[in-house]
Design an enzyme around this catalytic site. Structure first.
Site, PDB file in Angstrom:
ATOM      1  N   LYS A 113      -5.811 -15.114 -35.644  1.00 35.18           N
ATOM      2  CA  LYS A 113      -5.656 -13.705 -35.266  1.00 35.18           C
ATOM      3  C   LYS A 113      -6.108 -12.787 -36.391  1.00 35.18           C
ATOM      4  CE  LYS A 113      -1.452 -12.063 -34.403  1.00 35.18           C
ATOM      5  NZ  LYS A 113      -0.238 -11.724 -33.610  1.00 35.18           N
ATOM      6  N   GLU A 120      10.557 -22.436 -35.070  1.00 35.79           N
ATOM      7  CA  GLU A 120       9.999 -21.269 -35.738  1.00 35.79           C
ATOM      8  C   GLU A 120      10.614 -19.985 -35.180  1.00 35.79           C
ATOM      9  OE1 GLU A 120       5.830 -21.348 -37.431  1.00 35.79           O
ATOM     10  OE2 GLU A 120       5.544 -19.914 -35.794  1.00 35.79           O
ATOM     11  N   GLY A 157       1.725 -16.218 -32.311  1.00 37.11           N
ATOM     12  CA  GLY A 157       0.896 -17.416 -32.332  1.00 37.11           C
ATOM     13  C   GLY A 157       1.398 -18.526 -31.431  1.00 37.11           C
ATOM     14  N   ARG A 158       2.717 -18.773 -31.439  1.00 38.53           N
ATOM     15  CA  ARG A 158       3.256 -19.875 -30.648  1.00 38.53           C
ATOM     16  C   ARG A 158       3.317 -19.560 -29.157  1.00 38.53           C
ATOM     17  NH1 ARG A 158       6.589 -17.686 -34.288  1.00 38.53           N
ATOM     18  NH2 ARG A 158       8.600 -16.771 -33.714  1.00 38.53           N
ATOM     19  N   HIS A 161      11.545 -47.847 -27.624  1.00 40.10           N
ATOM     20  CA  HIS A 161      11.428 -48.928 -28.596  1.00 40.10           C
ATOM     21  C   HIS A 161      11.403 -48.396 -30.026  1.00 40.10           C
ATOM     22  CE1 HIS A 161      10.613 -52.137 -25.603  1.00 40.10           C
ATOM     23  NE2 HIS A 161      10.183 -51.101 -24.892  1.00 40.10           N
ATOM     24  N   LYS A 212       3.820 -20.089 -48.045  1.00 44.16           N
ATOM     25  CA  LYS A 212       2.413 -19.785 -48.274  1.00 44.16           C
ATOM     26  C   LYS A 212       2.236 -18.937 -49.535  1.00 44.16           C
ATOM     27  CE  LYS A 212       0.947 -19.883 -43.410  1.00 44.16           C
ATOM     28  NZ  LYS A 212       0.363 -19.083 -42.308  1.00 44.16           N
ATOM     29  N   GLU A 216      -5.168 -22.063 -44.197  1.00 40.87           N
ATOM     30  CA  GLU A 216      -5.561 -23.409 -43.777  1.00 40.87           C
ATOM     31  C   GLU A 216      -6.777 -23.364 -42.838  1.00 40.87           C
ATOM     32  OE1 GLU A 216      -1.055 -23.213 -44.328  1.00 40.87           O
ATOM     33  OE2 GLU A 216      -2.609 -22.001 -43.356  1.00 40.87           O
TER      34      GLU A 216
END
Length: 549
Positions: A211, A357, A271-272, A388, A513, A217
């Site tokens: 955005k 978050e 964002g999410r 398992h 960050k 990153e």
């Protein structure tokens, strides 16, 4: 009932009543509730447009729900829902509206925010990515040497990666004729290097999804991808192989991407919650615009249900209230998500970000310190692999772990093998609820030597009474996936509203960050190291010693 403000919800009468109710009912066995009420499933399940929610395998009664619904009323849940829907700035710490639901409104809808119909803006951008995806998928969009795109690499992180990756994998059976999609999020260079190693730059398209176009990153990966491409092709060809999803027009242009290939979205999209926006471009490239439109329609159907259904028959509200019951009043600090569908294997990771978050906070929306538990630890794995791995702990461990089972009733592949998958899912929910008594275990071991019996009987006893919800989809389709993802979005919002949180900021993410930006130059030999604790200083020194020569 008057709304509680400044988050003294835990001082309300209903809060005390819920604690009292939990103490009075915590030893009630669910198997006994089922035996006493043959209609329990019918009374504690809901159906909506191909989605069944079975919440009968929970430590709840009509009285539990009555109190939880009163809690929602005291917390002014309906008011917070209305404020979000109307575009009020309920993200108070960033002074932003929260309008991801507007991304899936029909084209003819009207939602004015500060005098502007944002639905028109949304559909303008959706039309642009529809046109672009059709050109790429049909081969009209071509790379620098005239060949069509065969591979698309989405460079993003967090919501710009998890949601699109999940949707792309879940809807793989619908990806007919589209390019292959690859998702790179990790700043570890191995992620990008291993992805690019098998690609041809001349037939590869990169989407940079950020955005702000400053996400460290994503920008590091984007610059590395740019270098890889320029070394093998040329800088002049970048505009044929790189597009961006961003609001930062200047930064995108500085990267070398044509303005026509920048697809925008808005600050009221977190964002999410962004897979529904132009961030979903990668999904549209994979499955086509028509399937993406069905994804939006499914989410909108869940929105309509959420905003209009009475709370006592409202799927997101009920899931949220039951989650609060366990997390806040039972002290169950984790919640497991098990999708019994290979395409949904990234669903636990997506919900981890969505939930943790949003609600992983100890401070309320007005800055007050909370003295009760909020967001749980979300974890999980696809079934039956999870059986398992960690189901031993669920069945016989010491912890209370509420679970969600997501199970499609029909698969896209071999029907008989899919039936085995469904049988396993149903069996696990039954076993977690019923358990196995000591008497039942001893009956199974009848005839064994006394000492062996004494040793094995406790080990074959299962306490049961482990709660679970089952979300049964008719089939994983774009529409049902949209409903499912929107369901969890609204569940998280409801819980945050009742706990008194701002579910739409993430200062904890930003703090790490900021510290990384301080430490990064200090890792270079010869640079001054600032003041840190002895552990961090020692780790920096250890790294520098290994890189001095």
């Amino acid at each position: 009932m008057a709304a509680i403000r400044f988050n003294d919800i835990n001082a309300s009468q209903v809060w005390a009543k819920l604690h009292q109710h939990q103490r009075a009912t915590r030893y009630v066995a669910m198997r006994e509730l089922f035996e006493a009420d043959p209609q329990r499933f019918e009374r504690f399940s809901l159906k909506l447009d191909g989605l069944l929610l079975d919440y009968s395998k929970n430590r709840i009664s009509e009285r539990t729900l009555e109190l939880l619904l009163e809690l929602a009323d005291v917390a002014d849940l309906s008011g917070w829902m209305a404020r979000m829907r109307a575009g009020e700035r309920i993200n108070v710490s960033e002074n932003r509206a929260v309008l991801h639901t507007a991304l899936r409104l029909p084209k003819d809808a009207v939602l004015e925010v500060e005098g502007r119909n944002i639905v028109a803006d949304v559909h303008e951008e959706l039309a642009r990515i529809r046109d672009f995806s059709r050109r790429v998928r049909s081969g009209l969009w071509r790379g620098h040497d005239g060949r069509a795109v065969t591979d698309v690499v989405n460079l993003g992180i967090g919501g710009s990666d998890l949601g699109p990756l999940l949707a792309t994998e879940a809807l793989a059976p619908y990806a007919q004729g589209g390019p292959r999609l690859h998702y790179v999020s990790n700043v570890d260079p191995a992620h990008l290097a291993r992805t690019l190693a098998r690609l041809d730059p001349a037939t590869t398209l990169f989407i940079i999804a950020s955005k702000s176009f400053t996400t460290p990153e994503t920008l590091l990966n984007a610059q590395a991808a740019r270098r890889w491409f320029v070394e093998r092709v040329s800088e002049a060809a970048i505009d044929k192989h790189f597009v961006a999803v961003s609001t930062n027009e200047a930064a995108v242009a500085g990267f070398g991407i044509d303005a026509a290939n920048r697809f925008g979205f808005w600050d009221w999209v977190g964002g999410r919650y962004s897979v529904w926006s132009t961030v979903g471009l990668s999904v549209m490239l994979a499955v086509g615009p028509e399937c993406f439109d069905e994804l939006l329609a499914g989410a909108h159907a869940m929105d309509e249900h959420f905003f209009n259904a009475p709370f006592q028959v409202n799927m997101p509200v009920l899931l949220a209230l039951i989650g609060i019951w366990y997390n806040t009043f039972y002290g169950a600090h984790t919640h497991a998500i098990m999708p019994y569908d290979h395409g949904l294997r990234r669903l636990p990771a997506h919900i981890q970000q969505l939930d943790m978050e949003s609600n992983g906070k100890r401070v309320g929306r007005y800055g007050e310190r909370l003295d009760f538990d909020t967001g749980p630890v979300i974890w999980g794995e696809e079934g039956v692999n999870s059986q398992h791995a960690f189901f031993q702990l669920l069945h016989q461990g010491t912890r209370l772990v509420p679970c969600d089972f997501i199970v499609p009733m029909q698969g896209h592949y071999d029907a008989s093998q899919h039936q085995v998958l469904v049988a396993n899912a149903f069996a696990q929910t039954e076993a977690l609820m019923r358990g196995k008594t000591g008497t039942e275990a001893m009956a199974e071991l009848a005839g064994m030597d006394g000492e062996v019996l004494d040793m094995l009987a406790p080990q074959k006893t299962f306490p049961g009474n482990q709660p679970s919800n089952t979300l049964a989809l008719d089939k994983v389709t774009p529409h049902s996936l949209g409903m499912l993802l929107a369901l969890y979005e609204h569940k998280v919002f409801v819980q945050g509203a009742i706990w008194g949180l701002n579910s739409f900021d993430q200062w904890g993410v930003e703090y790490g960050k900021a510290l990384a930006r301080t430490i990064l130059p200090e890792l270079n030999p010869g640079k001054n190291v600032g003041v840190h604790d002895s552990s961090t200083t020692g780790l920096i020194s250890h790294y520098r010693q290994l890189h001095e020569h």
